[in-house]
Design an enzyme around this catalytic site. Structure first.
Site, PDB file in Angstrom:
ATOM      1  N   GLU A 189       2.538  -2.842  -0.711  1.00 13.76           N
ATOM      2  CA  GLU A 189       3.856  -2.945  -0.098  1.00 13.76           C
ATOM      3  C   GLU A 189       4.486  -4.184  -0.731  1.00 13.76           C
ATOM      4  O   GLU A 189       3.999  -5.301  -0.542  1.00 13.76           O
ATOM      5  CB  GLU A 189       3.740  -3.120   1.415  1.00 13.76           C
ATOM      6  CG  GLU A 189       5.104  -3.143   2.063  1.00 13.76           C
ATOM      7  CD  GLU A 189       5.098  -3.619   3.518  1.00 13.76           C
ATOM      8  OE1 GLU A 189       6.081  -3.344   4.219  1.00 13.76           O
ATOM      9  OE2 GLU A 189       4.136  -4.286   3.940  1.00 13.76           O
ATOM     10  N   ASP A 199      -4.555   2.478   5.199  1.00 19.36           N
ATOM     11  CA  ASP A 199      -3.676   1.310   5.202  1.00 19.36           C
ATOM     12  C   ASP A 199      -4.538   0.062   5.387  1.00 19.36           C
ATOM     13  O   ASP A 199      -5.261  -0.051   6.384  1.00 19.36           O
ATOM     14  CB  ASP A 199      -2.697   1.462   6.381  1.00 19.36           C
ATOM     15  CG  ASP A 199      -1.339   0.869   6.099  1.00 19.36           C
ATOM     16  OD1 ASP A 199      -1.291  -0.267   5.612  1.00 19.36           O
ATOM     17  OD2 ASP A 199      -0.333   1.539   6.396  1.00 19.36           O
ATOM     18  N   HIS A 249       7.741   4.389   7.708  1.00 16.51           N
ATOM     19  CA  HIS A 249       7.683   4.027   9.138  1.00 16.51           C
ATOM     20  C   HIS A 249       8.458   2.748   9.460  1.00 16.51           C
ATOM     21  O   HIS A 249       8.569   2.394  10.621  1.00 16.51           O
ATOM     22  CB  HIS A 249       6.215   3.871   9.540  1.00 16.51           C
ATOM     23  CG  HIS A 249       5.576   2.713   8.826  1.00 16.51           C
ATOM     24  ND1 HIS A 249       5.345   2.720   7.458  1.00 16.51           N
ATOM     25  CD2 HIS A 249       5.173   1.506   9.265  1.00 16.51           C
ATOM     26  CE1 HIS A 249       4.819   1.567   7.103  1.00 16.51           C
ATOM     27  NE2 HIS A 249       4.709   0.814   8.179  1.00 16.51           N
ATOM     28  N   ASP A 250       8.925   2.040   8.453  1.00 14.26           N
ATOM     29  CA  ASP A 250       9.713   0.822   8.692  1.00 14.26           C
ATOM     30  C   ASP A 250      11.203   1.064   8.517  1.00 14.26           C
ATOM     31  O   ASP A 250      11.996   0.123   8.630  1.00 14.26           O
ATOM     32  CB  ASP A 250       9.285  -0.284   7.722  1.00 14.26           C
ATOM     33  CG  ASP A 250       7.869  -0.771   8.004  1.00 14.26           C
ATOM     34  OD1 ASP A 250       7.466  -0.765   9.179  1.00 14.26           O
ATOM     35  OD2 ASP A 250       7.170  -1.152   7.046  1.00 14.26           O
ATOM     36  N   ASP A 279      -0.745  -3.448   3.035  1.00 13.38           N
ATOM     37  CA  ASP A 279       0.305  -4.023   3.856  1.00 13.38           C
ATOM     38  C   ASP A 279       0.625  -5.463   3.434  1.00 13.38           C
ATOM     39  O   ASP A 279      -0.296  -6.290   3.329  1.00 13.38           O
ATOM     40  CB  ASP A 279      -0.195  -4.018   5.307  1.00 13.38           C
ATOM     41  CG  ASP A 279       0.895  -4.324   6.300  1.00 13.38           C
ATOM     42  OD1 ASP A 279       1.860  -3.555   6.352  1.00 13.38           O
ATOM     43  OD2 ASP A 279       0.774  -5.334   7.024  1.00 13.38           O
TER      44      ASP A 279
HETATM   45  C1  GLC Z   1       4.437  -4.085   7.099  1.00 11.20           C
HETATM   46  C2  GLC Z   1       4.339  -2.768   7.808  1.00 11.20           C
HETATM   47  C3  GLC Z   1       5.036  -2.889   9.114  1.00 11.20           C
HETATM   48  C4  GLC Z   1       4.341  -3.943   9.931  1.00 11.20           C
HETATM   49  C5  GLC Z   1       4.260  -5.257   9.177  1.00 11.20           C
HETATM   50  C6  GLC Z   1       3.266  -6.166   9.804  1.00 11.20           C
HETATM   51  O1  GLC Z   1       5.743  -4.399   6.765  1.00 11.20           O
HETATM   52  O2  GLC Z   1       4.826  -1.732   7.011  1.00 11.20           O
HETATM   53  O3  GLC Z   1       5.080  -1.679   9.808  1.00 11.20           O
HETATM   54  O4  GLC Z   1       5.020  -4.128  11.137  1.00 11.20           O
HETATM   55  O5  GLC Z   1       3.843  -5.087   7.848  1.00 11.20           O
HETATM   56  O6  GLC Z   1       1.968  -5.713   9.574  1.00 11.20           O
END
Ligand code: GLC
Ligand code: CA
Length: 591
Positions: free
Chosen positions: A287, A131, A362-363, A233
């Site tokens: 993402e 990541d 995970h979100d 990310d």
């Molecule tokens: C992304 C991640 C999330 C994180 C955010 C800040 O959305 O998937 O888990 O809290 O970025 O890095």
């Protein structure tokens, strides 16, 4: 005569060549169109390392824990593992706040553990994707400590500072800030710094070439170790208009879209590709926060030389009330809208680029709680049905660990049970602004991120076999029945269904590359589509409801072959011929 004859021959030769050419062309056009690549055929399995397996009893999952379970991961049939951040971090946002990009988080282990993990994965033909959190660092990163220390520090420009003598900066919203404010005043240098996420996650200044070089170096560090790619990310957020203009009205309900479309974003991605990515045989996935379907090809059209894939949020947003912070619409998710979203995203990558498909990460809450039915009666069936959807779309599946067991939302009753900064800070926000806390806690049972982060359920011993200590986040009490050991023994388990359907996807490239065609759009209960490739056609029928339902289709499937069905007993052929499905039934037929 001779000439005529000659031309005649020439003509037939030309025809032959062009017919043959057509055939090669047909093959070639298939090749060109799909441009087969390992990451298009792969199934990605996402592991939240904190919650997978604890090896030393401190209650936190770690790299040694993952190493000890590689045989399990291999037994699933997945190809790639994406690990959420494993780098040095104070863990305000569980690793999404990095304090050193080339060091392993102490709680997770050492660099030796990492090297062993990578080696043992490669020995098993498993690829590893890390990541990359490059939009922001932790406020404890040395760069930020320096940057903060004085206005003329060489690192000052690594972050976005707004000198207070210029007045208050234009409003920017923050995802995790108690006051929703993305500017934090720092008295040390009388200036504000920008943080789209928590105060402890200052945004890096990508407009500074030095910052970009630092990140590229960190990427090379891991790539040279032999990793197989990056999940990036919030990568669409990296470029900013550093004059920080006042946002126009149109972005007030949709500031994420503004964040995602900075002025130099694509220049930077092309630079990153040229400098780093193009030198390795790897996969990259963005993402796609704030990215619309009409913008996605700017990231993933291979001719642009940026990234390979992007995962969108349109599916995850379904069933949420627009303009509200993560509130479920009491009417639930409309299957018709669901079909429209996934069909639209399929269509944008028809000629160029390549898609992704996921329902959990995970979100997000657990997929079965969100899109299926986590009741005792339908948990297993609806999990298998959703898995069937994920494994039969024309896109690379990103499958979240635990969904292969049908793990469910934990639905905490108390704020104290939560560990997630997002939930905790929004709770504080509501406390400070007089919001309805009970209402919020009820809603978090369905949408809170910790629902998807509870420890993995290995067996029916204490803490589901995750740890011998006290788990960092409570284990779901259903671990007694929903766990790996129980499901490995049961031939009809969600787990065994997952393994079976992965095998089917691998053996039927039609499910990877075949054209996708939607049928019976207006049917509110059943999702029906075909996948077709080189004369092979498969029909996928998914009942998204807890009642019997039929699709309105006119295919003749008298001679069809049943590829898979998610019920323990095979369907009645007459029912199938009428496209009538049992509750949460999922079927693939070839004809
Ligand atoms: C992304 C991640 C999330 C994180 C955010 C800040 O959305 O998937 O888990 O809290 O970025 O890095
Ligand atoms: Ca541990």
């Amino acid at each position: 005569m001779i000439n005529k004859y000659f031309y005649g021959i020439l003509f037939s030769v030309v025809t032959l060549i062009s017919v043959a050419g057509c055939q090669t062309n047909k093959k070639q056009s298939y090749m060109d169109k799909n441009n087969p690549t390992w990451w298009k055929e792969a199934v990605v399995y996402q592991i939240y390392p904190r919650s997978f397996k604890d090896s030393n009893g401190d209650g936190v999952g770690d790299l040694k824990g993952i190493i000890s379970k590689l045989d399990y991961i291999q037994s699933l049939g997945v190809d790639v593992v994406w690990l959420n951040p494993i780098f040095d971090s104070p863990n305000n946002d569980n690793g999404y706040d990095i304090s050193d990009y080339t060091k392993i988080m102490q709680e997770f282990g050492t660099m030796d553990d990492f090297n062993t993990l990578l080696e043992e994965m490669h020995q098993r033909d498993l690829k590893l994707v890390l990541d990359l959190v490059a939009n922001h660092s932790s406020s404890e990163h040395e760069w930020f400590k320096q940057s903060r220390s004085s206005r003329d520090n060489p690192y000052r420009n690594y972050y976005h500072w707004w000198p207070a003598e210029k007045g208050k900066p234009a409003e920017r919203w923050s995802f995790f800030d108690v006051n929703s404010n993305a500017w934090k005043y720092d008295s040390l240098t009388n200036a504000y710094y920008l943080h789209y996420f928590a105060v402890s996650q200052p945004d890096l200044n990508w407009e500074n070439p030095k910052v970009r070089m630092e990140i590229y170096n960190a990427m090379r560090f891991w790539l040279n170790k032999g990793i197989d790619g990056f999940r990036m990310d919030v990568i669409p957020f990296i470029s900013k208009d550093t004059s920080f203009p006042v946002l126009s009205e149109k972005y007030h309900g949709d500031f994420v879209h503004f964040y995602a479309n900075g002025p130099h974003l694509h220049e930077y991605l092309q630079e990153m590709n040229k400098e780093v990515l193009s030198k390795y045989d790897i996969m990259t996935v963005a993402e796609g926060a704030g990215v619309n379907s009409d913008e996605v090809l700017n990231y993933i059209d291979s001719e642009r030389k940026e990234l390979n894939m992007l995962y969108h949020f349109d599916g995850a947003k379904l069933g949420l009330i627009p303009g509200e912070r993560k509130k479920l619409d009491p009417n639930g998710v409309s299957l018709i809208e669901f079909k429209k979203v996934y069909s639209k995203w399929d269509s944008v990558t028809k000629e160029k680029g390549w898609g992704t498909i996921y329902l959990g990460n995970h979100d997000l809450p657990r997929m079965v709680s969100r899109y299926g039915d986590d009741s005792l009666q339908y948990r297993a069936l609806s999990s298998k049905m959703l898995t069937t959807f994920l494994m039969t779309m024309r896109a690379t599946p990103f499958y979240y660990f635990g969904d292969e067991l049908g793990m469910t939302n934990i639905k905490f009753n108390k704020i104290d049970d939560y560990q997630d900064i997002e939930t905790i800070n929004w709770y504080k926000h509501l406390q400070e602004t007089g919001g309805d806390l009970n209402d919020f806690l009820e809603m978090e049972k369905w949408v809170g991120r910790d629902n998807g982060r509870t420890p993995f359920q290995w067996d029916n011993t204490e803490n589901g076999g995750f740890t011998s200590g006290k788990p960092w986040l409570k284990v779901n009490s259903n671990f007694k029945t929903i766990n790996v050991v129980a499901e490995e023994q049961n031939p009809n388990s969600v787990l065994n269904y997952f393994k079976k359907i992965i095998r089917i996807r691998k053996e039927n490239l039609v499910l990877v590359y075949g054209d996708y065609t939607l049928y019976d759009l207006e049917n509110p209960d059943i999702y029906a589509y075909t996948r077709e490739l080189d004369g092979i056609r498969q029909l996928i029928l998914l009942n998204f409801t807890s009642h019997k339902a039929s699709a309105n289709l006119s295919f003749d499937i008298a001679d069809a072959k049943l590829v898979i069905d998610n019920y323990d007993n095979t369907p009645n052929l007459d029912d199938l011929k009428n496209f009538s499905l049992r509750p949460y039934e999922a079927v693939i037929i070839e004809f």
